[in-house]
Design an enzyme around this catalytic site. Structure first.
Site, short mmCIF file in Angstrom:
data_model
loop_
_atom_site.label_atom_id
_atom_site.label_comp_id
_atom_site.label_asym_id
_atom_site.label_seq_id
_atom_site.Cartn_x
_atom_site.Cartn_y
_atom_site.Cartn_z
N GLN A 152 43.10 39.11 41.42
CA GLN A 152 42.63 40.49 41.42
C GLN A 152 43.27 41.34 42.50
O GLN A 152 43.16 42.57 42.50
CB GLN A 152 41.11 40.51 41.63
CG GLN A 152 40.70 40.09 43.04
CD GLN A 152 39.21 40.03 43.24
OE1 GLN A 152 38.59 39.05 42.86
NE2 GLN A 152 38.64 41.05 43.86
N CYS A 192 36.46 41.64 41.17
CA CYS A 192 36.09 40.26 40.86
C CYS A 192 35.09 40.20 39.72
O CYS A 192 35.12 39.29 38.89
CB CYS A 192 35.50 39.59 42.08
SG CYS A 192 33.96 40.38 42.65
N HIS A 241 30.51 38.66 45.72
CA HIS A 241 31.71 38.32 44.96
C HIS A 241 31.28 37.65 43.66
O HIS A 241 30.16 37.11 43.58
CB HIS A 241 32.58 37.39 45.81
CG HIS A 241 33.90 37.02 45.22
ND1 HIS A 241 34.87 37.95 44.90
CD2 HIS A 241 34.43 35.80 44.92
CE1 HIS A 241 35.93 37.32 44.42
NE2 HIS A 241 35.70 36.01 44.42
N ASN A 248 38.14 30.91 40.78
CA ASN A 248 38.16 32.17 41.51
C ASN A 248 39.23 33.09 40.92
O ASN A 248 39.98 32.69 40.01
CB ASN A 248 38.43 31.91 42.99
CG ASN A 248 37.86 32.99 43.88
OD1 ASN A 248 37.48 34.08 43.43
ND2 ASN A 248 37.80 32.73 45.18
#
Length: 362
Positions: A74, A83, A258, A280
């Protein structure tokens, strides 16, 4: 009133810390957000018992095949706090791949479209939420594939990097477009109105029970096993320097800032301790090729507190064949005043006058 240099330094440090905290909190939740759509399908935990689930399972390896779409970053070409879009949309794309039996090219969905058009509902480079992303896609009726609108890490309020110089408005061109050849050679950018896309049928937030985390984990595991990866909130500050292994540190806040995706779970061979397999959106240089393992069942870093899921409705497998420049895939064309084209108008006048003179002579 004069302040000492030490006090000024302390105040400056406090302001910088506050600014950083604001910058890195990528979760923004609307007061009127709809976190659960009308449900038509039974939830997996209602028909899958906890004891029947395997000790280890990951969509990255099901009988030797991966059912996951590509890893994302990102933060390039510049920082963007999106995110929430990466975690939710990549999980939706994974579920499409699962539905297709991992056959054919991966279908990757346009995060940039959501940044361009979903700022009021889903979020921006300054934060958003996973269920709001699904809410936006469901209410809009589609999300284009990412070849329509590749990720550029900008939304309309962004000023980092080149963002102030690019158009991120919600328009036909901001939804799907192509650019034909160099502008100096006569090429132009054209909107595409007939484009491959996917929809959301249902979405929801898994209920978190602080007094029965095992029951919450059962719901999460059943959802992942039956239908695919889920999006999850997490406190990201303690994992910025994560470098591998099963994360087991306690004592950190469970307030989250997040959003990631959970794609499965595993168990340590020696201890039997279970962990989540987390994807992630910081690139494959981070963690374990972009993933981490986080101990299950303790709500570490708030990982089990806000889990979102969505099921695909429909998705394009055979496109409407557009020309390379897209000209046959535009539903409507902007009006161009013919009087502004002086050359063409003079040419028509000359042709008309020549024809009249010819008729008179004839």
């Amino acid at each position: 009133m004069f302040l000492s240099r030490a006090l000024l330094s302390t105040l400056a440090a406090t302001l910088i810390a506050a600014s950083s905290a604001e910058r890195y909190n990528e979760i923004k939740i609307r007061d009127d957000a709809i976190h659960n759509s009308e449900l038509k399908s039974p939830l997996p935990h209602s028909y899958i018992e906890l004891g029947s689930l395997p000790d280890s399972f990951s969509w990255a390896d099901v009988d030797g095949s991966s059912y996951l779409t590509h890893s994302l970053n990102q933060h390039v070409p510049q920082y963007c706090g999106s995110c929430w879009a990466h975690g939710s949309i990549s999980s939706l794309a994974d579920r499409i791949k699962i539905a297709r039996g991992a056959q054919g090219d991966d279908i990757n969905l346009s995060i940039q479209f959501v940044l361009n058009c979903g700022s009021e509902t889903a979020g921006s480079c300054h934060g958003g939420y996973h269920t709001s992303t699904y809410e936006f896609i469901k209410s809009t009726g589609y999300i284009p594939y990412d070849t329509c609108q590749p990720y550029i890490a900008c939304s309309k309020e962004s000023t980092d990097g080149f963002c102030s110089h690019v158009d991120t408005t919600c328009s036909a061109g901001g939804t799907c477009k192509t650019c034909d050849t160099f502008a100096g050679m006569g090429g132009a950018c054209t909107e595409i109105d007939y484009f491959p896309n996917a929809t959301v049928a249902e979405y929801g937030l898994i209920d978190f029970d602080e007094d029965n985390i095992e029951g919450t984990c059962h719901k999460i595991m059943a959802e992942i096993f039956a239908r695919g990866p889920v999006a999850a909130t997490i406190n990201a500050e303690p994992i910025v320097k994560y470098a591998g292994g099963v994360y087991t540190e306690t004592g950190h806040p469970t307030e989250t800032n997040h959003i990631v995706a959970i794609v499965g779970w595993g168990a340590c061979p020696k201890t039997g301790k279970k962990y989540w397999i987390v994807r992630n959106s910081w690139g494959q240089y981070w963690g374990e090729m972009g993933y981490m393992r986080l101990e299950m069942g303790k709500n570490l870093l708030g990982i089990e507190g806000e889990i979102a899921w969505a099921t695909p409705g429909s998705f394009t497998v055979m496109n409407f064949p557009c020309y390379e420049n897209g000209e046959n895939c535009v539903k409507q064309q902007e009006y161009l005043d013919p009087s502004m084209d002086i050359v063409s108008m003079q040419r028509r006048l000359k042709a008309h006058n020549d024809a009249e003179r010819k008729n008179i002579r004839g």
